[in-house]
Enzyme design. Structure first.
Site, PDB file in Angstrom:
ATOM      1  N   LYS A   1       1.016  -0.874   0.025  1.00  0.00           N
ATOM      2  CA  LYS A   1      -0.272   0.336   0.167  1.00  0.00           C
ATOM      3  C   LYS A   1       0.616   1.061   0.057  1.00  0.00           C
ATOM      4  O   LYS A   1       2.129   1.406   0.568  1.00  0.00           O
ATOM      5  CB  LYS A   1      -1.049  -0.040   0.902  1.00  0.00           C
TER       6      LYS A   1
ATOM      7  N   TYR B   1      17.355  30.206   3.753  1.00  0.00           N
ATOM      8  CA  TYR B   1      16.300  30.886   3.925  1.00  0.00           C
ATOM      9  C   TYR B   1      16.317  31.960   5.294  1.00  0.00           C
ATOM     10  O   TYR B   1      16.730  30.644   6.728  1.00  0.00           O
ATOM     11  CB  TYR B   1      14.716  30.086   3.771  1.00  0.00           C
TER      12      TYR B   1
HETATM   13  C1  LIG Z   1      -0.581  -1.235   6.795  1.00  0.00           C
HETATM   14  C2  LIG Z   1      -1.036  -2.961   6.911  1.00  0.00           C
HETATM   15  C3  LIG Z   1      -0.240  -3.677   7.669  1.00  0.00           C
HETATM   16  C4  LIG Z   1       1.225  -4.152   7.115  1.00  0.00           C
HETATM   17  O1  LIG Z   1       1.772  -3.912   8.574  1.00  0.00           O
HETATM   18  P1  LIG Z   1       3.540  -3.399   8.866  1.00  0.00           P
HETATM   19  O2  LIG Z   1       3.527  -3.540  10.700  1.00  0.00           O
HETATM   20  O3  LIG Z   1       4.077  -2.958   8.393  1.00  0.00           O
HETATM   21  O4  LIG Z   1       3.567  -4.987   8.608  1.00  0.00           O
HETATM   22  C5  LIG Z   1      -1.366  -5.218   7.555  1.00  0.00           C
HETATM   23  N1  LIG Z   1      -2.839  -5.455   7.773  1.00  0.00           N
HETATM   24  C6  LIG Z   1      -2.703  -4.311   7.796  1.00  0.00           C
HETATM   25  C7  LIG Z   1      -4.764  -3.996   7.414  1.00  0.00           C
HETATM   26  C8  LIG Z   1      -2.198  -2.869   7.082  1.00  0.00           C
HETATM   27  O5  LIG Z   1      -3.190  -1.843   6.763  1.00  0.00           O
END
Ligand SMILES: *Cc1c(COP(=O)(O)O)cnc(C)c1O
Length: 344
Positions: free
Chosen positions: A33, A251
């Site tokens: 994701k 800046y």
């Molecule tokens: C982001 C996510 C994960 C992954 O979690 P990590 O701590 O990065 O391994 C697993 N399940 C769901 C539903 C998520 O949203």
């Protein structure tokens, strides 16, 4: 040009460690994701497929369409309009409420998300039976059931209390699965921290994100997992000049040269997703070098005149500096930065 280097060997190394914990690579669902936690979906997808992973998790349908050619199953987490879901062999939608079950088109592939006490998204354990009958009535294609731990990286009993709720949920779902003639339901609950602290898999799949990219926020008492950060940020020199003692730079003139010195600007800034530093708290880079003055949108000043610099090859200390987590530093990296995959 500034770029992100993606170390394929580090990724492979991390996946081997996680696969061992999960009882095999076919038990891993790679979480891609948010542009693969900033690593780049286009660059990561072929690498993830190359190590043998067949199932992935993405944020939305746009990401799903991008990665679909590489994988057998793509679980989509976020869909604010379930009625618009696309019915496709590879796409599976996370079904997070009874309302959503009423809205998905007939035959949509779904995994039912159960709220086992995180209390954000998911069907309550008391609604599971109702959910199964809606699924049957509406002819949705239920393929799996899952949950998410809110405290897998915490010391204490929260994780085990939630795990117990989940174990009861699984029993209920297995019974209902038999009753409703839903064969081959898959179950998954663990993220990286849960998998690394507790490798009791009970025939589940595990959804691994941050660990595959080389990080985990677990207390040392859980062990040292020897994960390797996959991504590093590099920038190239734009110009060099000499400052005299007392000269102001950047800046607000917030950096004042403490002595005569050579400084160069490099082509990365907060517009590339690198967090904005300022004079109140100087960020040290990997070699101890300090960022001089305020960060610009597109450039940064450092002492010296090297042609190329590595700004980081591990974001842990940057996350600590900004009082946040590695996830945030990584996922903020601009999708427009060039990604270069390296192999040893
Ligand atoms: C982001 C996510 C994960 C992954 O979690 P990590 O701590 O990065 O391994 C697993 N399940 C769901 C539903 C998520 O949203």
């Amino acid at each position: 040009m500034a770029y992100l280097a993606i170390d394929f060997d580090a990724y492979k190394h991390n996946i081997e460690i996680l696969a061992k914990k999960a009882d095999g690579i076919d038990k891993l669902i790679a979480v891609l994701k948010d542009n693969a936690y900033g690593h780049g979906l286009n660059e990561m997808s072929p690498l993830v497929a190359a190590v043998g992973i067949k199932q992935v998790v993405v944020k939305d349908i746009n990401e799903a369409q991008q990665v679909a050619p590489f994988f057998q199953k793509v679980l989509i987490l976020i869909e604010a309009h379930p009625q618009n879901a696309i019915v496709d062999e590879r796409f599976i939608y996370s079904a997070i409420s009874l309302e959503a079950l009423n809205d998905f088109p007939t035959k949509t592939n779904i995994h039912l998300k159960i709220d086992t006490s995180m209390r954000r998204n998911g069907i309550k354990p008391s609604e599971i039976k109702k959910a199964f009958s809606v699924i049957q009535k509406r002819k949705l294609n239920l393929q799996g059931v899952f949950t998410h731990f809110y405290g897998s990286d915490m010391i204490g009993s929260d994780y085990y209390v939630q795990k117990k709720i989940w174990q009861d949920v699984k029993l209920t779902c297995k019974k209902l699965g038999t009753l409703f003639e839903l064969k081959d339901l898959v179950f998954h609950s663990k993220n990286t921290a849960a998998l690394l602290r507790d490798d009791d898999m009970d025939n589940e799949l595990a959804r691994v994100g941050i660990g595959s990219y080389g990080y985990v926020d677990l207390d040392k008492s859980f062990g040292n997992f020897n994960l390797k950060p996959v991504l590093s940020l590099w920038a190239e020199k734009l110009s060099t000049r000499e400052l005299k003692k007392g000269d102001k730079l950047g800046y607000g003139g917030s950096f004042i040269a403490p002595q005569d010195m050579i400084v160069s600007t490099y082509d990365v800034g907060y517009g590339d997703g690198f967090f904005r530093t300022n004079e109140t708290k100087q960020l040290s880079l990997k070699d101890g070098k300090k960022i001089l003055g305020r960060l610009n949108m597109d450039c940064i000043s450092l002492e010296g005149k090297n042609q190329k610099v590595c700004l980081f090859n591990d974001v842990s200390h940057i996350a600590k500096h900004f009082n946040t987590i590695s996830y945030e530093i990584l996922s903020h990296l601009s999708p427009f930065l060039k990604r270069v995959v390296t192999h040893n």
